[in-house]
Design an enzyme around this catalytic site. Sequence first.
Site, short mmCIF file in Angstrom:
data_model
loop_
_atom_site.label_atom_id
_atom_site.label_comp_id
_atom_site.label_asym_id
_atom_site.label_seq_id
_atom_site.Cartn_x
_atom_site.Cartn_y
_atom_site.Cartn_z
N GLY A 1 23.99 3.53 -2.15
CA GLY A 1 25.40 3.31 -2.48
C GLY A 1 26.32 4.32 -1.81
N ARG A 2 25.73 5.40 -1.33
CA ARG A 2 26.57 6.42 -0.66
C ARG A 2 25.78 7.21 0.38
NH1 ARG A 2 27.28 11.08 -5.27
NH2 ARG A 2 25.27 10.81 -6.30
N GLY B 1 31.30 5.85 -3.13
CA GLY B 1 30.55 6.17 -1.91
C GLY B 1 30.58 7.65 -1.56
N GLY C 1 20.48 0.55 -4.62
CA GLY C 1 20.53 0.66 -3.16
C GLY C 1 21.25 1.91 -2.72
N ARG D 1 11.50 4.49 -1.52
CA ARG D 1 11.28 4.79 -2.94
C ARG D 1 10.48 3.67 -3.59
NH1 ARG D 1 16.36 7.43 -3.90
NH2 ARG D 1 17.07 8.03 -1.83
N LYS E 1 24.56 11.81 2.98
CA LYS E 1 24.81 11.43 1.58
C LYS E 1 26.25 11.75 1.21
CE LYS E 1 23.08 12.11 -3.12
NZ LYS E 1 21.94 12.59 -3.91
N ASP F 1 13.92 4.49 -8.90
CA ASP F 1 14.70 4.49 -7.65
C ASP F 1 14.86 5.91 -7.10
OD1 ASP F 1 16.38 4.54 -10.12
OD2 ASP F 1 17.97 5.01 -8.72
N ASN F 2 14.46 6.91 -7.86
CA ASN F 2 14.50 8.29 -7.36
C ASN F 2 13.10 8.81 -7.08
OD1 ASN F 2 17.27 8.35 -7.64
ND2 ASN F 2 17.23 9.32 -9.65
N ASP G 1 16.26 13.09 -4.31
CA ASP G 1 17.47 12.83 -5.09
C ASP G 1 17.74 13.93 -6.12
OD1 ASP G 1 17.86 10.59 -3.63
OD2 ASP G 1 18.16 9.25 -5.34
P1 AMP Z 1 21.54 8.35 -8.77
O1 AMP Z 1 21.61 8.40 -10.27
O2 AMP Z 1 22.34 9.40 -8.07
O3 AMP Z 1 20.14 8.25 -8.28
O4 AMP Z 1 22.27 6.98 -8.36
C1 AMP Z 1 21.90 5.71 -8.85
C2 AMP Z 1 22.51 4.64 -7.98
O5 AMP Z 1 23.93 4.75 -7.99
C3 AMP Z 1 22.11 4.68 -6.53
O6 AMP Z 1 22.02 3.35 -6.07
C4 AMP Z 1 23.26 5.40 -5.86
O7 AMP Z 1 23.40 5.07 -4.51
C5 AMP Z 1 24.44 4.91 -6.68
N1 AMP Z 1 25.56 5.86 -6.68
C6 AMP Z 1 25.62 7.05 -7.32
N2 AMP Z 1 26.82 7.64 -7.12
C7 AMP Z 1 27.54 6.81 -6.33
C8 AMP Z 1 28.85 6.84 -5.78
N3 AMP Z 1 29.69 7.86 -5.99
N4 AMP Z 1 29.23 5.79 -5.00
C9 AMP Z 1 28.41 4.75 -4.79
N5 AMP Z 1 27.16 4.66 -5.28
C10 AMP Z 1 26.73 5.67 -6.05
MG MG Z 2 19.17 8.19 -6.67
#
Ligand code: AMP
Ligand code: MG
Length: 481
Positions: free
Chosen positions: A90-91, A119, A88, A176, A106, A245-246, A255
């Site tokens: 997350g940030r 976040g 989801g 996505r 973001k 998810d990306n 992403d």
């Molecule tokens: P990513 O690999 O950047 O696509 O992230 C994978 C998942 O981790 C996604 O759900 C992001 O929202 C979450 N995520 C990545 N970095 C953070 C962070 N620093 N705080 C909270 N969620 C994160």
């Molecule tokens: Mg991502």
Amino acid sequence: MAFHLPFTDNLALVQEINPTPIPNPYWVGFSNTTADLLGIEHVNGLPNNSEYLEVLAGNQSHIGQNSFKTYATAYSGHQFGSWAGQLGDGRAIYFGDIHGQEIQLKGAGKTAYSRMGDGRAVLRSSIREFLCSEAMHFLGVPTSRALAVVGSDMTVMRETPETIAVCTRVAPSFLRIGHIEHYGHNQMWHELGLTLDNLIEHHYPNCHNSPTPYLTLLDQISLRTARMVAQWQSLGFCHGVLNTDNTSLLGLTLDYGPFGFLDQFQVDHICNHSDHGGRYSYHRQPEALHWNIYCLASAMLQPLKEELKRVHGIDGEDAIQHIKDTLDNYNKEYAKTWQTLFRLKLGLTTECDSDLTLLEALMQTLHREKVDFTLFFRNLSEGLDVPASMNHWYATYQERLSLEKQSMDTRLEGMQTINPKYVLRNHLAQHAIELAQKKDFSEVSRLLKILENPYTSQSVPESYALGPPPDLTAIPISCSS
Ligand code: AMP
Ligand code: MG
């Protein structure tokens, strides 16, 4: 126009959440052209309205009298080939929409989907996402855009403490494959149907003309994805983390993390140092995205099967085979686009049976000789010599050119519109980041300006068009961001 998920108390879908404020924000980068897209007035490279700094920092959720609904969404996904369950935003926090474009901040703080994360996003990764989104757009690749990066002296812990930033990104939709997987996995059939219908309504309206709109939607998403990845290959772009998810449902590059443009060409180049198996290496990107499209099909299997039964009266294995046949279109579209793009890169305007052999020989030679990908094609389009080690291939190419009717000048001119001179090489981004970490943001603006005209020679030092100096060839790019 932009698509919204219905608001609900169900955290399995959407959370209404405010960004968490950051102390003393300052501008790091601002894209005038994205501002134009959104109708945001600007002067001397910054918005006229000084409220925008606080707004894009996540410190204020209104401009004048207009307030924004801010929210995060749930999605799930497959990461490196395995089911990862719920993820989801997350940030990234949705921040309303303007002119049919969704806005996301973001790094704007924790949401219900942050899991163990803080976040936040660091300055380094925010600058990379900002510059590369814009670079890809001006290269002509479908992508999310970036409006701004706002920094703060607040630090978070990564491998070392790093200062944070918020990157404002913009897209017609941030949906996505992971969203569809989330609803499919949780058997949220109502939400799944609603989302597919909304996608058709706003982004794939010609599906309405099909007797099987969902199957046509799947087909069109897969075709857009195939064309996008063919463009990546033609530019030597590696995404780095092609998890479902990306992967955008609109065929947008999304992403930006440990991405990279190839300097020395290696077909098995891995740009993400955490990708030990090379699942997302350069030459495996097309198959990785095709695999993701299979995940999409499997997540929407129920509505697809219902539709096929209702419209064509087919069921069971026959229905599955019908869907698989549709998914084969991806390979055909990818191959067709790849060949067209590489023919154009070589200035070939006609089709010849031997072209595929010529292109394959080129790939092998570039790989064997570790030739700089961007520079090779650009030099070729400027009529400059190729490396001596490529003479054998070059002789075959010259022979092939004799079948072309265009004059050399016209051919070279055309080639310069498809072979960029400037791409966001890692060492260029790294230089801008290191200066920004010392509060000098001039290189971020300068690079942005250069990357806004990637196909035109500019009066900037030639080093912007060249590969990295020997000591900067292997900057490790991790997933940490
Ligand atoms: P990513 O690999 O950047 O696509 O992230 C994978 C998942 O981790 C996604 O759900 C992001 O929202 C979450 N995520 C990545 N970095 C953070 C962070 N620093 N705080 C909270 N969620 C994160
Ligand atoms: Mg991502």
